[in-house]
Scaffold this motif. Structure first.
Motif, PDB file in Angstrom:
ATOM      1  N   PRO A   1       0.822  -1.230   0.000  1.00  0.00           N
ATOM      2  CA  PRO A   1       0.000   0.000   0.000  1.00  0.00           C
ATOM      3  C   PRO A   1       0.844   1.264   0.000  1.00  0.00           C
ATOM      4  O   PRO A   1       0.502   2.247  -0.647  1.00  0.00           O
ATOM      5  CB  PRO A   1      -0.829  -0.134   1.285  1.00  0.00           C
ATOM      6  CG  PRO A   1      -0.856  -1.584   1.577  1.00  0.00           C
ATOM      7  CD  PRO A   1       0.450  -2.116   1.115  1.00  0.00           C
ATOM      8  N   ASN A   2       1.973   1.221   0.717  1.00  0.00           N
ATOM      9  CA  ASN A   2       2.857   2.391   0.722  1.00  0.00           C
ATOM     10  C   ASN A   2       3.376   2.682  -0.678  1.00  0.00           C
ATOM     11  O   ASN A   2       3.431   3.839  -1.114  1.00  0.00           O
ATOM     12  CB  ASN A   2       4.042   2.159   1.663  1.00  0.00           C
ATOM     13  CG  ASN A   2       3.606   2.038   3.112  1.00  0.00           C
ATOM     14  OD1 ASN A   2       2.415   2.038   3.393  1.00  0.00           O
ATOM     15  ND2 ASN A   2       4.562   1.945   4.016  1.00  0.00           N
ATOM     16  N   LEU A   3       3.751   1.620  -1.389  1.00  0.00           N
ATOM     17  CA  LEU A   3       4.272   1.796  -2.746  1.00  0.00           C
ATOM     18  C   LEU A   3       3.199   2.352  -3.665  1.00  0.00           C
ATOM     19  O   LEU A   3       3.449   3.259  -4.464  1.00  0.00           O
ATOM     20  CB  LEU A   3       4.790   0.449  -3.267  1.00  0.00           C
ATOM     21  CG  LEU A   3       5.305   0.440  -4.715  1.00  0.00           C
ATOM     22  CD1 LEU A   3       6.513   1.369  -4.854  1.00  0.00           C
ATOM     23  CD2 LEU A   3       5.653  -0.971  -5.145  1.00  0.00           C
ATOM     24  N   ILE A   4       1.983   1.825  -3.549  1.00  0.00           N
ATOM     25  CA  ILE A   4       0.886   2.298  -4.395  1.00  0.00           C
ATOM     26  C   ILE A   4       0.590   3.764  -4.134  1.00  0.00           C
ATOM     27  O   ILE A   4       0.442   4.573  -5.066  1.00  0.00           O
ATOM     28  CB  ILE A   4      -0.362   1.431  -4.168  1.00  0.00           C
ATOM     29  CG1 ILE A   4      -0.097  -0.023  -4.605  1.00  0.00           C
ATOM     30  CG2 ILE A   4      -1.566   2.008  -4.898  1.00  0.00           C
ATOM     31  CD1 ILE A   4      -1.222  -0.978  -4.262  1.00  0.00           C
ATOM     32  N   ILE A   5       0.517   4.129  -2.845  1.00  0.00           N
ATOM     33  CA  ILE A   5       0.222   5.525  -2.493  1.00  0.00           C
ATOM     34  C   ILE A   5       1.344   6.440  -2.965  1.00  0.00           C
ATOM     35  O   ILE A   5       1.098   7.524  -3.521  1.00  0.00           O
ATOM     36  CB  ILE A   5       0.025   5.657  -0.968  1.00  0.00           C
ATOM     37  CG1 ILE A   5      -1.233   4.908  -0.525  1.00  0.00           C
ATOM     38  CG2 ILE A   5      -0.052   7.122  -0.551  1.00  0.00           C
ATOM     39  CD1 ILE A   5      -2.511   5.476  -1.061  1.00  0.00           C
ATOM     40  N   ALA A   6       2.582   6.015  -2.785  1.00  0.00           N
ATOM     41  CA  ALA A   6       3.710   6.855  -3.184  1.00  0.00           C
ATOM     42  C   ALA A   6       3.707   7.090  -4.694  1.00  0.00           C
ATOM     43  O   ALA A   6       3.878   8.227  -5.167  1.00  0.00           O
ATOM     44  CB  ALA A   6       5.025   6.204  -2.746  1.00  0.00           C
ATOM     45  N   LEU A   7       3.518   6.016  -5.464  1.00  0.00           N
ATOM     46  CA  LEU A   7       3.463   6.166  -6.915  1.00  0.00           C
ATOM     47  C   LEU A   7       2.262   7.013  -7.329  1.00  0.00           C
ATOM     48  O   LEU A   7       2.362   7.856  -8.228  1.00  0.00           O
ATOM     49  CB  LEU A   7       3.393   4.790  -7.576  1.00  0.00           C
ATOM     50  CG  LEU A   7       4.661   3.937  -7.472  1.00  0.00           C
ATOM     51  CD1 LEU A   7       4.412   2.549  -8.065  1.00  0.00           C
ATOM     52  CD2 LEU A   7       5.829   4.619  -8.195  1.00  0.00           C
ATOM     53  N   GLY A   8       1.132   6.792  -6.676  1.00  0.00           N
ATOM     54  CA  GLY A   8      -0.065   7.558  -7.009  1.00  0.00           C
ATOM     55  C   GLY A   8       0.109   9.044  -6.765  1.00  0.00           C
ATOM     56  O   GLY A   8      -0.285   9.881  -7.590  1.00  0.00           O
ATOM     57  N   VAL A   9       0.699   9.406  -5.635  1.00  0.00           N
ATOM     58  CA  VAL A   9       0.919  10.825  -5.342  1.00  0.00           C
ATOM     59  C   VAL A   9       1.893  11.431  -6.344  1.00  0.00           C
ATOM     60  O   VAL A   9       1.669  12.533  -6.870  1.00  0.00           O
ATOM     61  CB  VAL A   9       1.441  10.999  -3.894  1.00  0.00           C
ATOM     62  CG1 VAL A   9       1.901  12.431  -3.659  1.00  0.00           C
ATOM     63  CG2 VAL A   9       0.365  10.635  -2.908  1.00  0.00           C
ATOM     64  N   GLY A  10       2.968  10.711  -6.620  1.00  0.00           N
ATOM     65  CA  GLY A  10       3.940  11.243  -7.581  1.00  0.00           C
ATOM     66  C   GLY A  10       3.334  11.454  -8.955  1.00  0.00           C
ATOM     67  O   GLY A  10       3.534  12.505  -9.582  1.00  0.00           O
ATOM     68  N   ILE A  11       2.591  10.480  -9.431  1.00  0.00           N
ATOM     69  CA  ILE A  11       1.957  10.601 -10.751  1.00  0.00           C
ATOM     70  C   ILE A  11       0.930  11.716 -10.761  1.00  0.00           C
ATOM     71  O   ILE A  11       0.850  12.524 -11.702  1.00  0.00           O
ATOM     72  CB  ILE A  11       1.316   9.249 -11.153  1.00  0.00           C
ATOM     73  CG1 ILE A  11       2.402   8.186 -11.359  1.00  0.00           C
ATOM     74  CG2 ILE A  11       0.464   9.415 -12.400  1.00  0.00           C
ATOM     75  CD1 ILE A  11       1.847   6.787 -11.544  1.00  0.00           C
ATOM     76  N   THR A  12       0.116  11.798  -9.685  1.00  0.00           N
ATOM     77  CA  THR A  12      -0.930  12.827  -9.613  1.00  0.00           C
ATOM     78  C   THR A  12      -0.335  14.230  -9.639  1.00  0.00           C
ATOM     79  O   THR A  12      -0.779  15.101 -10.395  1.00  0.00           O
ATOM     80  CB  THR A  12      -1.772  12.638  -8.338  1.00  0.00           C
ATOM     81  OG1 THR A  12      -2.365  11.340  -8.353  1.00  0.00           O
ATOM     82  CG2 THR A  12      -2.856  13.700  -8.251  1.00  0.00           C
ATOM     83  N   VAL A  13       0.660  14.469  -8.806  1.00  0.00           N
ATOM     84  CA  VAL A  13       1.273  15.798  -8.747  1.00  0.00           C
ATOM     85  C   VAL A  13       1.947  16.140 -10.074  1.00  0.00           C
ATOM     86  O   VAL A  13       1.870  17.280 -10.554  1.00  0.00           O
ATOM     87  CB  VAL A  13       2.277  15.867  -7.579  1.00  0.00           C
ATOM     88  CG1 VAL A  13       3.047  17.179  -7.605  1.00  0.00           C
ATOM     89  CG2 VAL A  13       1.545  15.712  -6.259  1.00  0.00           C
ATOM     90  N   THR A  14       2.582  15.152 -10.687  1.00  0.00           N
ATOM     91  CA  THR A  14       3.228  15.398 -11.987  1.00  0.00           C
ATOM     92  C   THR A  14       2.193  15.774 -13.041  1.00  0.00           C
ATOM     93  O   THR A  14       2.376  16.744 -13.800  1.00  0.00           O
ATOM     94  CB  THR A  14       4.002  14.155 -12.431  1.00  0.00           C
ATOM     95  OG1 THR A  14       4.975  13.831 -11.441  1.00  0.00           O
ATOM     96  CG2 THR A  14       4.700  14.409 -13.766  1.00  0.00           C
ATOM     97  N   LEU A  15       1.103  15.038 -13.103  1.00  0.00           N
ATOM     98  CA  LEU A  15       0.065  15.330 -14.085  1.00  0.00           C
ATOM     99  C   LEU A  15      -0.568  16.707 -13.845  1.00  0.00           C
ATOM    100  O   LEU A  15      -0.872  17.442 -14.781  1.00  0.00           O
ATOM    101  CB  LEU A  15      -1.015  14.247 -14.046  1.00  0.00           C
ATOM    102  CG  LEU A  15      -0.580  12.856 -14.544  1.00  0.00           C
ATOM    103  CD1 LEU A  15      -1.716  11.858 -14.363  1.00  0.00           C
ATOM    104  CD2 LEU A  15      -0.152  12.915 -16.008  1.00  0.00           C
ATOM    105  N   ILE A  16      -0.764  17.054 -12.572  1.00  0.00           N
ATOM    106  CA  ILE A  16      -1.351  18.361 -12.266  1.00  0.00           C
ATOM    107  C   ILE A  16      -0.409  19.480 -12.696  1.00  0.00           C
ATOM    108  O   ILE A  16      -0.845  20.500 -13.251  1.00  0.00           O
ATOM    109  CB  ILE A  16      -1.673  18.456 -10.756  1.00  0.00           C
ATOM    110  CG1 ILE A  16      -2.857  17.554 -10.421  1.00  0.00           C
ATOM    111  CG2 ILE A  16      -1.976  19.888 -10.346  1.00  0.00           C
ATOM    112  CD1 ILE A  16      -3.156  17.488  -8.946  1.00  0.00           C
ATOM    113  N   ALA A  17       0.883  19.301 -12.437  1.00  0.00           N
ATOM    114  CA  ALA A  17       1.849  20.312 -12.853  1.00  0.00           C
ATOM    115  C   ALA A  17       1.858  20.476 -14.363  1.00  0.00           C
ATOM    116  O   ALA A  17       1.876  21.606 -14.893  1.00  0.00           O
ATOM    117  CB  ALA A  17       3.241  19.938 -12.342  1.00  0.00           C
ATOM    118  N   LEU A  18       1.827  19.363 -15.083  1.00  0.00           N
ATOM    119  CA  LEU A  18       1.804  19.435 -16.546  1.00  0.00           C
ATOM    120  C   LEU A  18       0.498  20.050 -17.045  1.00  0.00           C
ATOM    121  O   LEU A  18       0.501  20.849 -17.994  1.00  0.00           O
ATOM    122  CB  LEU A  18       1.996  18.035 -17.130  1.00  0.00           C
ATOM    123  CG  LEU A  18       3.353  17.364 -16.855  1.00  0.00           C
ATOM    124  CD1 LEU A  18       3.354  15.940 -17.378  1.00  0.00           C
ATOM    125  CD2 LEU A  18       4.490  18.166 -17.493  1.00  0.00           C
TER     126      LEU A  18
END
Length: 954
Positions: A713-730
């Motif tokens: 779950p930690n890995l999923i949440i970490a990847l999810g946050v990273g992807i989400t923030v990256t997409l929002i920035a783009l």
């Protein structure tokens, strides 16, 4: 001038904070001149208001939100400001003799009283609904503090919380109603909204806005069923009850209804809600008053009853709006004039009666009617005041209450001719209910006088030997109650200069052009139905007074079994239990769980918006190519980030985290952002030190191998946050429909703010509000950290752990080279810090960066020589330094008011100075100085609190 008047009570309160409390004289003597002077000033405005000229004072505050501080003194607000200041002066005089000079918290008492006085003046003078709401809630806060003045008493705390919850609940509803009015009209100005009244009635939001506003008015003015807070508020000192709960605060709802009558009058919902709620509150309060054994409780329910009477009259007076421009408008508007006259009379007799009850309590030690009696000969002056006040409250001649009560009877008799929606039959009940409530009013008025002063003296049941009060205590009630006699024989002293202009403010536009309201109040009108109603009240009231104790329905023991109070208490208990269960469900004590909640919600909410919102594109085609150096920095940053979870110790994890921060600093350098690079570098340095200081208190890190399922779950949440923030920035870079605001800042930075460093200009000028609130938040956070550490008790830790912590705190560097070099390096850093501060308006730097640089220098000295050495070498109170910085920033931001400019407006100009020649000076530098001092104070307060907790060294 009106702005200054509102500020004066608050300024005097601040001044009282700065003086010592053990003065040779009573602190009340410092407060008394202010309300007395304001009362005299407003008296001098009567001829101007009577002539039809309103006093308007306005300046811009937040024009983009439509919020201006506009104050207006007209006929309606004049009555209220005279009550607030006049009775306020008498209450302060009374409190000087009621409260001892050395009473615990006497300074706070007068500060709270001044805060309330200023807030009430703001409520009745404000033309802007948002400003009115701000002052409205400030009255709730200050009344909460006053009611809880005896805060060691459980009942005082209960009463204060009860009044706060109920009145703030109504205030929030009122706030929603105000915003609905803004949506309909596009303005918060009461005058402009009233001017659009004819076009609003068809709007679907009009009635909801009216209901929400009435909810606020009813809760504030203790209308049924929201009245339950007022009896419990009697736990306040008697001067507070005489001021807040008879003359001012409870009249705020009355004022709001009167002020908005031009807007809502003419609506059947307004007529029925206001008049019926007031009428039911009138009879309920008068009935409950008879059942009380505590004198203040009796007066509390009588206040509820009288407020209902005034509210019902305002509702009946709104019938005039249905007959605008006709003689019927004058006919029905008489109810409004009766409401205004009784408003004044009630403040007079109820304020004096509260003071009388305070005197009785003060001189006998009790307010219990079962213990009192026979005080007539022992307290003749107090008895005389009580007779005049109670008889005026009962509506008996020859006192002013008789006149307003007769006008009340006239109004309820007149309303029988008003047939609204074929409701003529129901109108016949108005005089019946009014008469019955008046009988109850007569009974509790007689109870107040004859059960207290008549009968046999029960000295054995009293805590003190009763005697007449000193002159100081008697002066205020005697002066106040004398007005009940003066206004009775000379009613034109009130009707012509005060009530007529107020009528024009409330019912403006109802009369035919060229006509004015003429309010005629006389003592005798012949043998009218009103006189016979009064005679019936006296006859029935006398019979009921003689035998009320034998009636089961008036059993006094039943007064404590109020279902509304039980409902309130039960609701609070239910909310507490429900919130506790809900909180226990997710507050598990595990940081991992909390982060899972937060980040899961972040991912779900933001990704849902990205997926569902049309027109969002990532827009990567316009980005600059990635250079070799940038790629290297990013690669090192990623490696350092990946190394954090695999670190063998906390120190290594902190260093890896710091490496990530320093790589970000290099990126800012590559992107040619020197301000950001400097800030990031210093923050990273101080943060690493702060982490090290914090983590040394923790036990040694022990890593245990766990199954993969716990880390997935930690890995999923970490990847999810990273992807989400990256997409929002783009998406933010590629989907914005607006032109970049950076073009505005680059173009206007020097022309509008006089600064070439765009980043610093944004911080101290264009976005100065953000900076001001940021340093406030930092200050609060630093105080919280200080409190968490320094409020610990030594007994909370075992002796062995205390010894271990205490020894750790004495650690410092033994490196002679570091200690020797740091003395010179610190001097260089501090000089560079000052350079950054002064050069920041045109070059990289500024108050924030300079302060961080100065803090870094002090931290270096702390590392080299120890925390205690820094304390001794620089004996600065950093909490006080934070406060000074905040004060400098706020005063600089407020200085624009002096020049009629909005809050946080800055000025700059070029001046020729000796030796220096042409120099640019900007007020933003003063604001930046406040930022500088606040940030240094915050940083050092946190560092020294965590790194040098002295209580463990003692």
């Amino acid at each position: 001038m009106l702005h200054v008047i509102i500020l004066l009570p608050f300024l005097l309160g601040v001044l009282m904070l700065m003086i010592r409390q053990n003065l040779r004289f009573h602190m009340g003597w410092m407060v008394l001149p202010l309300p007395a002077a304001l009362f005299l000033y407003f008296l001098t405005r009567i001829p101007l208001i009577r002539a039809g000229d309103n006093i308007l004072d306005s300046f811009t505050w937040m024009p983009s939100l439509g919020i201006d501080i506009t104050l207006i003194l007209d006929g309606l607000s004049l009555i209220f400001v005279l009550l607030i200041t006049g009775i306020g002066a008498l209450v302060v005089l009374y409190s000087i003799y009621y409260l001892q000079k050395h009473t615990d918290g006497i300074r706070q008492f007068y500060i709270y009283l001044l805060m309330f006085m200023g807030a009430m003046l703001g409520v009745v003078l404000s033309d802007n609904l948002m400003v009115l709401y701000g002052f409205w809630e400030l009255t709730s806060i200050s009344s909460f503090l006053l009611i809880a003045f005896w805060h060691r008493r459980e009942r005082s705390r209960y009463g204060a919380m009860k009044s706060m919850l109920i009145t703030v609940f109504g205030g929030l509803a009122m706030f929603a109603g105000f915003n609905l009015l803004y949506v309909m009209t596009g303005t918060y100005s009461i005058r402009e909204i009233v001017a659009q009244a004819g076009t609003l009635t068809a709007n679907a939001m009009f009635v909801p806005a009216m209901l929400l506003i009435l909810l606020g008015a009813f809760t504030k003015s203790a209308q049924f069923p929201f009245h339950i807070w007022l009896p419990d508020a009697m736990e306040a000192p008697t001067p507070v009850s005489a001021y807040l709960h008879s003359a001012t605060m409870v009249k705020a709802g009355i004022y709001l209804v009167a002020r908005l009558t031009p807007l809502f009058a003419g609506q059947s919902e307004w007529f029925w809600l206001v008049s019926l709620t007031g009428l039911f509150t009138l009879i309920y309060g008068s009935f409950q008053a008879i059942r009380q054994t505590d004198l203040k409780a009796l007066l509390a329910y009588s206040t509820i009853s009288q407020l209902g009477l005034i509210m019902s009259l305002l509702g009946l007076g709104s019938a005039a709006a249905f007959f605008a421009g006709t003689e019927e408008a004058v006919f029905y508007s008489m109810a409004t004039s009766a409401a205004l006259f009784h408003l004044i009379n009630h403040a007079v007799f109820k304020g004096s009666l509260f003071m009388v009850v305070g005197i009785i309590d003060h001189e006998t030690g009790t307010r219990d009617l079962r213990k009192l009696g026979g005080l007539m000969s022992l307290m003749p002056v107090t008895f005389s005041v009580a007779v005049i006040g109670a008889f005026s409250m009962a509506g008996l001649p020859p006192f002013s209450g008789f006149l307003s009560k007769e006008m009340f009877f006239t109004s309820v008799l007149n309303i029988r001719e008003f047939d609204l929606l074929s409701s003529g039959f129901w109108m016949q009940f108005f005089p019946v209910i009014a008469w019955l409530a008046s009988v109850f009013t007569f009974v509790y008025s007689m109870i107040l006088v004859f059960k207290t002063f008549g009968g046999k003296l029960q000295e054995a049941k009293l805590d003190k030997a009763p005697h007449e009060a000193p002159l100081g205590l008697l002066l205020s009630p005697v002066m106040l109650i004398s007005l009940a006699v003066v206004f009775a024989f000379f009613p034109d002293l009130v009707s012509v200069p005060l009530i007529e202009p107020a009528m024009a403010s409330i019912h403006n536009g109802l009369l035919a052009p060229g006509t004015n309201f003429g309010v005629s109040i006389h003592f005798w009108h012949g043998w009218t139905p009103e006189i016979f109603m009064t005679l019936g009240v006296i006859a029935a009231g006398t019979l009921l007074f003689k035998g009320y104790s034998r009636l089961r329905v008036l059993d006094r023991e039943a007064s404590g079994r109020n279902p509304l109070n039980r409902m309130y208490d039960g609701s609070l208990q239910l909310l507490e239990k429900g919130s506790r269960r809900l909180t226990d469900a997710y507050m598990t004590g595990s940081n991992r769980h909390y982060l899972l909640y937060i980040f899961s919600f972040l991912i779900i909410a933001l990704l849902a918006v990205l997926v569902r919102e049309p027109g969002i594109s990532l827009g990567m085609e316009h980005y600059a190519p990635l250079s070799f150096y940038e790629a290297v920095v990013v690669a090192i940053m990623l490696l350092a980030a990946f190394a954090v979870p695999f670190a063998k110790s906390r120190v290594n994890a902190i260093l890896f985290t710091g490496a990530v921060g320093y790589m970000v600093t290099l990126l800012f350098v590559l992107f040619r952002a020197p301000d950001l690079a400097l800030t990031q570098m210093i923050i990273e340095t101080v943060s690493v030190i702060l982490f090290l200081l914090c983590f040394r208190y923790l036990p040694k890190l022990k890593k245990q191998k766990e199954p993969l399922r716990f880390k997935l779950p930690n890995l999923i949440i970490a990847l999810g946050v990273g992807i989400t923030v990256t997409l929002i920035a783009l998406a933010a870079m590629g989907s914005s429909p607006f032109k970049p605001i950076s073009e505005f800042f680059l173009k206007e930075s020097y022309s509008q703010a006089g600064g070439k460093n765009v980043v610093n200009v944004i911080l101290v000028d264009f976005r100065g509000f953000d900076t001001l609130f940021e340093i406030m938040v930092l200050g609060i956070a630093s105080l919280a950290i200080y409190g968490l550490i320094h409020l610990r008790m030594e007994a909370d830790l075992p002796q062995r752990q205390r010894d271990k912590v205490g020894s750790a705190l004495t650690l410092r560097s033994n490196d002679v080279i570091l200690q020797t070099m740091s003395k010179g390096i610190v001097l260089i850093i501090l000089i560079f810090s000052l350079y950054l501060f002064f050069a920041g308006h045109h070059h990289p730097g500024g108050g924030f960066i300079g302060a961080l640089m100065a803090s870094a220098a002090l931290v270096l000295m702390a590392i080299a020589f120890g925390m205690d050495w820094v304390r001794k070498a620089l004996p600065v109170n950093y909490r006080l330094l934070t406060a000074v910085g905040l004060m400098v920033a706020i005063l600089t931001a407020s200085g624009s008011f002096v020049f009629g400019a909005p809050f946080l407006s800055h000025a700059f100009g070029h001046f020729h100075l000796p030796v220096l020649g042409d120099v640019e000076l900007a007020t933003a530098v003063l604001f930046d100085l406040g930022v500088y001092l606040a940030v240094v104070g915050v940083t050092m307060n946190i560092i020294l609190s965590i790194g040098g907790d002295k209580q463990w060294n003692s």
